[in-house]
Design a protein around this motif. Sequence first.
Motif, PDB file in Angstrom:
ATOM      1  N   HIS A   1     -50.678  -3.906  18.518  1.00  0.00           N
ATOM      2  CA  HIS A   1     -50.152  -2.808  19.345  1.00  0.00           C
ATOM      3  C   HIS A   1     -51.169  -1.683  19.458  1.00  0.00           C
ATOM      4  CE1 HIS A   1     -45.727  -3.799  19.583  1.00  0.00           C
ATOM      5  NE2 HIS A   1     -46.143  -4.674  18.690  1.00  0.00           N
TER       6      HIS A   1
ATOM      7  N   CYS B   1     -56.151  -0.539  27.720  1.00  0.00           N
ATOM      8  CA  CYS B   1     -55.102  -1.496  27.321  1.00  0.00           C
ATOM      9  C   CYS B   1     -54.817  -2.463  28.467  1.00  0.00           C
ATOM     10  CB  CYS B   1     -53.818  -0.765  26.951  1.00  0.00           C
ATOM     11  SG  CYS B   1     -53.932   0.180  25.428  1.00  0.00           S
ATOM     12  N   ARG B   2     -54.655  -1.878  29.654  1.00  0.00           N
ATOM     13  CA  ARG B   2     -54.299  -2.715  30.814  1.00  0.00           C
ATOM     14  C   ARG B   2     -55.411  -3.742  31.063  1.00  0.00           C
ATOM     15  NH1 ARG B   2     -53.242   1.236  33.829  1.00  0.00           N
ATOM     16  NH2 ARG B   2     -51.013   1.337  33.372  1.00  0.00           N
TER      17      ARG B   2
ATOM     18  N   GLY C   1     -55.635  -6.792  28.792  1.00  0.00           N
ATOM     19  CA  GLY C   1     -54.548  -7.787  28.810  1.00  0.00           C
ATOM     20  C   GLY C   1     -53.345  -7.435  27.970  1.00  0.00           C
ATOM     21  N   PHE C   2     -53.275  -6.187  27.469  1.00  0.00           N
ATOM     22  CA  PHE C   2     -52.078  -5.763  26.762  1.00  0.00           C
ATOM     23  C   PHE C   2     -50.925  -5.652  27.767  1.00  0.00           C
ATOM     24  CE2 PHE C   2     -53.349  -3.918  22.495  1.00  0.00           C
ATOM     25  CZ  PHE C   2     -54.702  -4.217  22.559  1.00  0.00           C
ATOM     26  N   THR C   3     -49.709  -5.841  27.265  1.00  0.00           N
ATOM     27  CA  THR C   3     -48.501  -5.666  28.077  1.00  0.00           C
ATOM     28  C   THR C   3     -47.863  -4.330  27.713  1.00  0.00           C
ATOM     29  OG1 THR C   3     -48.134  -8.035  28.080  1.00  0.00           O
ATOM     30  CG2 THR C   3     -46.227  -6.648  28.598  1.00  0.00           C
ATOM     31  N   LEU C   4     -47.499  -3.569  28.742  1.00  0.00           N
ATOM     32  CA  LEU C   4     -46.832  -2.287  28.483  1.00  0.00           C
ATOM     33  C   LEU C   4     -45.372  -2.561  28.139  1.00  0.00           C
ATOM     34  CD1 LEU C   4     -46.807   0.792  28.437  1.00  0.00           C
ATOM     35  CD2 LEU C   4     -46.401   0.762  30.899  1.00  0.00           C
ATOM     36  N   ILE C   5     -44.974  -2.164  26.924  1.00  0.00           N
ATOM     37  CA  ILE C   5     -43.593  -2.423  26.484  1.00  0.00           C
ATOM     38  C   ILE C   5     -42.690  -1.273  26.927  1.00  0.00           C
ATOM     39  CG2 ILE C   5     -42.096  -2.927  24.493  1.00  0.00           C
ATOM     40  CD1 ILE C   5     -44.248  -5.031  24.835  1.00  0.00           C
TER      41      ILE C   5
ATOM     42  N   TRP D   1     -48.229  -0.422  23.915  1.00  0.00           N
ATOM     43  CA  TRP D   1     -48.861  -1.586  24.538  1.00  0.00           C
ATOM     44  C   TRP D   1     -48.971  -2.687  23.495  1.00  0.00           C
ATOM     45  CZ3 TRP D   1     -50.560  -1.895  29.623  1.00  0.00           C
ATOM     46  CH2 TRP D   1     -50.710  -0.706  30.330  1.00  0.00           C
ATOM     47  N   CYS D   2     -48.766  -3.951  23.901  1.00  0.00           N
ATOM     48  CA  CYS D   2     -48.804  -5.047  22.935  1.00  0.00           C
ATOM     49  C   CYS D   2     -49.622  -6.223  23.466  1.00  0.00           C
ATOM     50  CB  CYS D   2     -47.366  -5.489  22.646  1.00  0.00           C
ATOM     51  SG  CYS D   2     -47.279  -6.817  21.445  1.00  0.00           S
ATOM     52  N   LEU D   3     -50.439  -6.774  22.590  1.00  0.00           N
ATOM     53  CA  LEU D   3     -51.213  -7.977  22.931  1.00  0.00           C
ATOM     54  C   LEU D   3     -50.789  -9.097  21.983  1.00  0.00           C
ATOM     55  CD1 LEU D   3     -53.709  -8.993  24.667  1.00  0.00           C
ATOM     56  CD2 LEU D   3     -55.062  -8.556  22.608  1.00  0.00           C
ATOM     57  N   ASP D   4     -50.469 -10.252  22.555  1.00  0.00           N
ATOM     58  CA  ASP D   4     -50.097 -11.419  21.746  1.00  0.00           C
ATOM     59  C   ASP D   4     -51.386 -12.155  21.365  1.00  0.00           C
ATOM     60  OD1 ASP D   4     -49.218 -13.787  20.677  1.00  0.00           O
ATOM     61  OD2 ASP D   4     -47.764 -14.209  22.275  1.00  0.00           O
TER      62      ASP D   4
END
Length: 183
Positions: free
Chosen positions: A135, A149-150, A153-157, A175-178
């Motif tokens: 995160h 972040c964008r 490839g992070f996803t905005l939660i 922001w979260c990256l898997d």
Amino acid sequence: MPASIKPESDRSDQSAVRIELWAEGDLPLLKKLLGDPAMTEHLGGPESDEQLANRHARYLRLVASGSDRVFKIIHQPTGESVGSVSYWERTWHGEQVYEIGWSVIPAFQGRGIARAATSLAIINARSDGKHRFLHAFPSVDNPPSNALCRSLGFTLIEECEFEYPAGSFMRCNDWCLDLSASS
Ligand SMILES: CC(C)(COP(=O)(O)OP(=O)(O)OC[C@H]1O[C@@H](n2cnc3c(N)ncnc32)[C@H](O)[C@@H]1OP(=O)(O)O)[C@@H](O)C(=O)NCCC(=O)NCCS
């Protein structure tokens, strides 16, 4: 060419930076990063010399223990230490995750250095294989960090209230990256 426009060849060139674990001689770099009012606008303001010395000692302990990772960013063409990128463990919504943060000194901003160095740190976190989710919590008022972040490839939660430093709350994006997803 105006000083704010950087050569295109400098942007996002992963070979232009390397990351190295934080070391004894890095206190002057920490002062440039966290002792400076402009650099800490979104981080609760500058730290005192004593706070910086304590933080430096803590970074060295963390590096020695091998748990959290604190890296300095080195600009290869000049050999200068120009920033830091770190990730550490935290509990978030009841789950153990990594959190990541970054800083690049003003003279080297806008050249893709944070992006390149953070990509390298993400490769490291992925190979550590300890936590699935990474995160980042930039302030909603921090356009470069949110853009970073964008583009990584992070996803905005969601937006959230985030406590940093202790006792002070700010509006941040979660922001979260898997890390288990293919890069
Ligand atoms: C955030 C910070 C590390 C970015 O460093 P940098 O090396 O200049 O970043 P990069 O050049 O790699 O650019 C990252 C992204 O931000 C974008 N960006 C840069 N400056 C921007 C601005 N003023 N407004 C909007 N976007 C901006 C870039 O276009 C890039 O997006 P892209 O990959 O889609 O092209 C740097 O501004 C900094 O150290 N700030 C102070 C410390 C801080 O706030 N840390 C964040 C804590 S979460």
